[in-house]
Design a protein around this motif. Structure first.
Motif, PDB file in Angstrom:
ATOM      1  N   ASN A   1       2.451   7.701   3.512  1.00  0.00           N
ATOM      2  CA  ASN A   1       2.774   6.288   3.827  1.00  0.00           C
ATOM      3  C   ASN A   1       1.985   5.318   2.961  1.00  0.00           C
ATOM      4  O   ASN A   1       2.506   4.286   2.544  1.00  0.00           O
ATOM      5  N   HIS A   2       0.725   5.628   2.718  1.00  0.00           N
ATOM      6  CA  HIS A   2      -0.104   4.798   1.833  1.00  0.00           C
ATOM      7  C   HIS A   2      -0.460   5.593   0.587  1.00  0.00           C
ATOM      8  O   HIS A   2      -0.455   6.816   0.625  1.00  0.00           O
TER       9      HIS A   2
ATOM     10  N   ASN B   1       0.795  -1.228   0.000  1.00  0.00           N
ATOM     11  CA  ASN B   1       0.000   0.000   0.000  1.00  0.00           C
ATOM     12  C   ASN B   1       0.826   1.277   0.000  1.00  0.00           C
ATOM     13  O   ASN B   1       0.309   2.361   0.247  1.00  0.00           O
TER      14      ASN B   1
ATOM     15  N   ASN C   1      -4.993  -5.493   3.226  1.00  0.00           N
ATOM     16  CA  ASN C   1      -5.768  -4.604   4.111  1.00  0.00           C
ATOM     17  C   ASN C   1      -6.856  -3.779   3.439  1.00  0.00           C
ATOM     18  O   ASN C   1      -6.970  -2.569   3.726  1.00  0.00           O
TER      19      ASN C   1
ATOM     20  N   PHE D   1       5.773  -1.342  -2.582  1.00  0.00           N
ATOM     21  CA  PHE D   1       6.659  -1.624  -1.446  1.00  0.00           C
ATOM     22  C   PHE D   1       7.769  -0.574  -1.453  1.00  0.00           C
ATOM     23  O   PHE D   1       8.675  -0.611  -2.281  1.00  0.00           O
ATOM     24  N   TRP D   2       7.684   0.373  -0.554  1.00  0.00           N
ATOM     25  CA  TRP D   2       8.695   1.432  -0.441  1.00  0.00           C
ATOM     26  C   TRP D   2       8.429   2.168   0.871  1.00  0.00           C
ATOM     27  O   TRP D   2       7.682   3.158   0.907  1.00  0.00           O
TER      28      TRP D   2
ATOM     29  N   SER E   1       5.168  -7.891   8.533  1.00  0.00           N
ATOM     30  CA  SER E   1       4.103  -7.061   7.953  1.00  0.00           C
ATOM     31  C   SER E   1       3.271  -7.930   7.010  1.00  0.00           C
ATOM     32  O   SER E   1       3.739  -8.964   6.521  1.00  0.00           O
ATOM     33  N   THR E   2       2.043  -7.482   6.752  1.00  0.00           N
ATOM     34  CA  THR E   2       1.174  -8.223   5.827  1.00  0.00           C
ATOM     35  C   THR E   2       1.878  -8.389   4.479  1.00  0.00           C
ATOM     36  O   THR E   2       1.789  -9.447   3.848  1.00  0.00           O
ATOM     37  N   GLY E   3       2.581  -7.331   4.051  1.00  0.00           N
ATOM     38  CA  GLY E   3       3.215  -7.373   2.735  1.00  0.00           C
ATOM     39  C   GLY E   3       4.250  -8.482   2.605  1.00  0.00           C
ATOM     40  O   GLY E   3       4.281  -9.191   1.592  1.00  0.00           O
TER      41      GLY E   3
HETATM   42  O1  CDP Z   1      -0.881  -3.889   8.045  1.00  0.00           O
HETATM   43  P1  CDP Z   1       0.415  -3.337   7.636  1.00  0.00           P
HETATM   44  O2  CDP Z   1       0.812  -2.135   8.445  1.00  0.00           O
HETATM   45  O3  CDP Z   1       1.472  -4.394   7.587  1.00  0.00           O
HETATM   46  O4  CDP Z   1       0.272  -2.899   6.092  1.00  0.00           O
HETATM   47  P2  CDP Z   1      -0.257  -1.647   5.234  1.00  0.00           P
HETATM   48  O5  CDP Z   1       0.218  -0.357   5.773  1.00  0.00           O
HETATM   49  O6  CDP Z   1      -1.713  -1.792   4.985  1.00  0.00           O
HETATM   50  O7  CDP Z   1       0.510  -1.935   3.848  1.00  0.00           O
HETATM   51  C1  CDP Z   1       0.519  -3.211   3.255  1.00  0.00           C
HETATM   52  C2  CDP Z   1       1.957  -3.634   3.029  1.00  0.00           C
HETATM   53  O8  CDP Z   1       2.584  -2.761   2.080  1.00  0.00           O
HETATM   54  C3  CDP Z   1       2.824  -3.548   4.280  1.00  0.00           C
HETATM   55  O9  CDP Z   1       2.672  -4.676   5.077  1.00  0.00           O
HETATM   56  C4  CDP Z   1       4.220  -3.364   3.698  1.00  0.00           C
HETATM   57  O10 CDP Z   1       4.784  -4.611   3.395  1.00  0.00           O
HETATM   58  C5  CDP Z   1       3.967  -2.587   2.401  1.00  0.00           C
HETATM   59  N1  CDP Z   1       4.232  -1.138   2.551  1.00  0.00           N
HETATM   60  C6  CDP Z   1       5.486  -0.638   2.150  1.00  0.00           C
HETATM   61  O11 CDP Z   1       6.362  -1.391   1.738  1.00  0.00           O
HETATM   62  N2  CDP Z   1       5.722   0.713   2.222  1.00  0.00           N
HETATM   63  C7  CDP Z   1       4.802   1.556   2.697  1.00  0.00           C
HETATM   64  N3  CDP Z   1       5.093   2.869   2.735  1.00  0.00           N
HETATM   65  C8  CDP Z   1       3.543   1.057   3.142  1.00  0.00           C
HETATM   66  C9  CDP Z   1       3.287  -0.296   3.050  1.00  0.00           C
END
Ligand code: CDP
Length: 315
Positions: free
Chosen positions: A276-277, A109, A132, A261-262, A240-242
């Motif tokens: 962040n997202h 995300n 998510n 993924f960053w 992490s989910t990713g």
């Molecule tokens: O639930 P979680 O915080 O693990 O995930 P999320 O924020 O919903 O984003 C999904 C996945 O994307 C994360 O688990 C990370 O592996 C990846 N991600 C990333 O690499 N860089 C970001 N700035 C945000 C998410």
């Protein structure tokens, strides 16, 4: 004036420091990527030997009979003995038919996906995994695509966005329309408080006859996967989910492509600040996750030709 000058210096210093950090990352990132069959097969068989994702990543009626004692992967002292009622919520059949997919896109995300124009490329994968319950409409389509075969849902989203599914539940069902008939993967047995809300999600989808197919993560798989990554040198409280979905994809798919993924707040090429997202700026819980460390492992796999990490714009 002095205050302004010092603020400006701090800003320039911060920007330069980030640029340096990013340049170091990019040194390892080769754009002329080619899949390397040998390292890929090696990594895949190491993962399969420790985690058996194909058969064990999710709970099914076949792999988890009545009477099984489930051990929660986030709370090792908590167990649950499967009774008939819980068993009836388990997936019937096999979620991953007995074949491997040619190409899988795992969509993280990260804010890097915003304005990336990666939608078409993501949708061209045979199997698309998302994390998510991310938004796919309102202009995001061009950048993140519209297809989904599997989407995860963290119970915290169900708590915050849908009142823990204690009241009216139609909004939840309607919000899932964009995922068609994909699998909805829930970590129902990671922490005690996840179980009731995940079961409510299951019953809601059944009652509203939603085409989305709920399925639960197998806590045994998540436990083994955490051990696997620890043995690779990754130190983190929770994966992490990713990285969980990337690991599963490496067992399920011949070609694994990562997008979004960053975990840094600067774009690798334009150096513009990133949220962040791609859809909000909600921060990652650094207390539990070590995303920059995870990213280094993904970068290593990219440079070994095991998976392809997409950074920046898609053509
Ligand atoms: O639930 P979680 O915080 O693990 O995930 P999320 O924020 O919903 O984003 C999904 C996945 O994307 C994360 O688990 C990370 O592996 C990846 N991600 C990333 O690499 N860089 C970001 N700035 C945000 C998410």
């Amino acid at each position: 004036i002095l205050l302004l000058a010092s603020l400006l210096t701090t800003f320039i210093w911060y920007t330069l420091e980030n640029k340096e950090k990013i340049n170091k990352v990019l040194e390892q990132y080769s754009k002329a990527w080619k899949k390397q069959e040998e390292p890929y097969q090696k990594f895949r068989s190491q993962l399969s030997a420790k985690c058996h994702g194909l058969e064990k990543a999710t709970i099914t009626q076949a792999n988890t009979p009545v009477g099984t004692k489930l051990v929660y992967d986030g709370e090792k002292k908590r167990t649950l003995q499967v009774n008939l009622e819980i068993f009836s919520t388990f997936f019937k059949g096999h979620p991953f038919p007995n074949k491997t997919w040619h190409t899988c896109a795992v969509v993280g995300n990260g804010g890097i996906l915003a304005n990336s124009s990666c939608g078409k490329m993501i949708d061209s994968a045979e199997f698309v995994i998302r994390c998510n319950l991310p938004p796919l409409s309102n202009g995001y389509e061009k950048h993140v695509g519209i297809n989904t075969d599997l989407v995860t849902a963290n119970p915290s989203i169900l708590m915050e966005k849908f009142g823990a599914l204690m009241g009216r539940r139609r909004k939840f069902v309607e919000s899932l329309r964009s995922y068609g008939d994909s699998l909805l993967l829930l970590p129902a047995f990671s922490f005690g408080h996840n179980t009731p809300v995940s079961l409510r999600a299951f019953y809601t989808l059944e009652d509203f006859e939603s085409p989305v197919r709920p399925i639960f993560f197998n806590p045994g798989y998540l436990h083994n996967l955490a051990l696997f990554w620890r043995s690779q040198g990754l130190r983190t409280i929770r994966l992490s989910t990713g990285i969980i979905m990337t690991s599963l994809a490496l067992e399920l798919c011949d070609n694994v492509q990562l997008y979004g993924f960053w975990p840094f707040d600067f774009h690798p090429y334009s150096f513009q600040t990133l949220t962040n997202h791609y859809y909000d700026d909600r921060k990652t819980k650094t207390k539990f996750h070590a995303m920059p460390d995870e990213f280094n492992h993904l970068l290593r796999l990219h440079s070994q030709g095991v998976l392809k990490l997409h950074l920046g714009h898609c053509k």
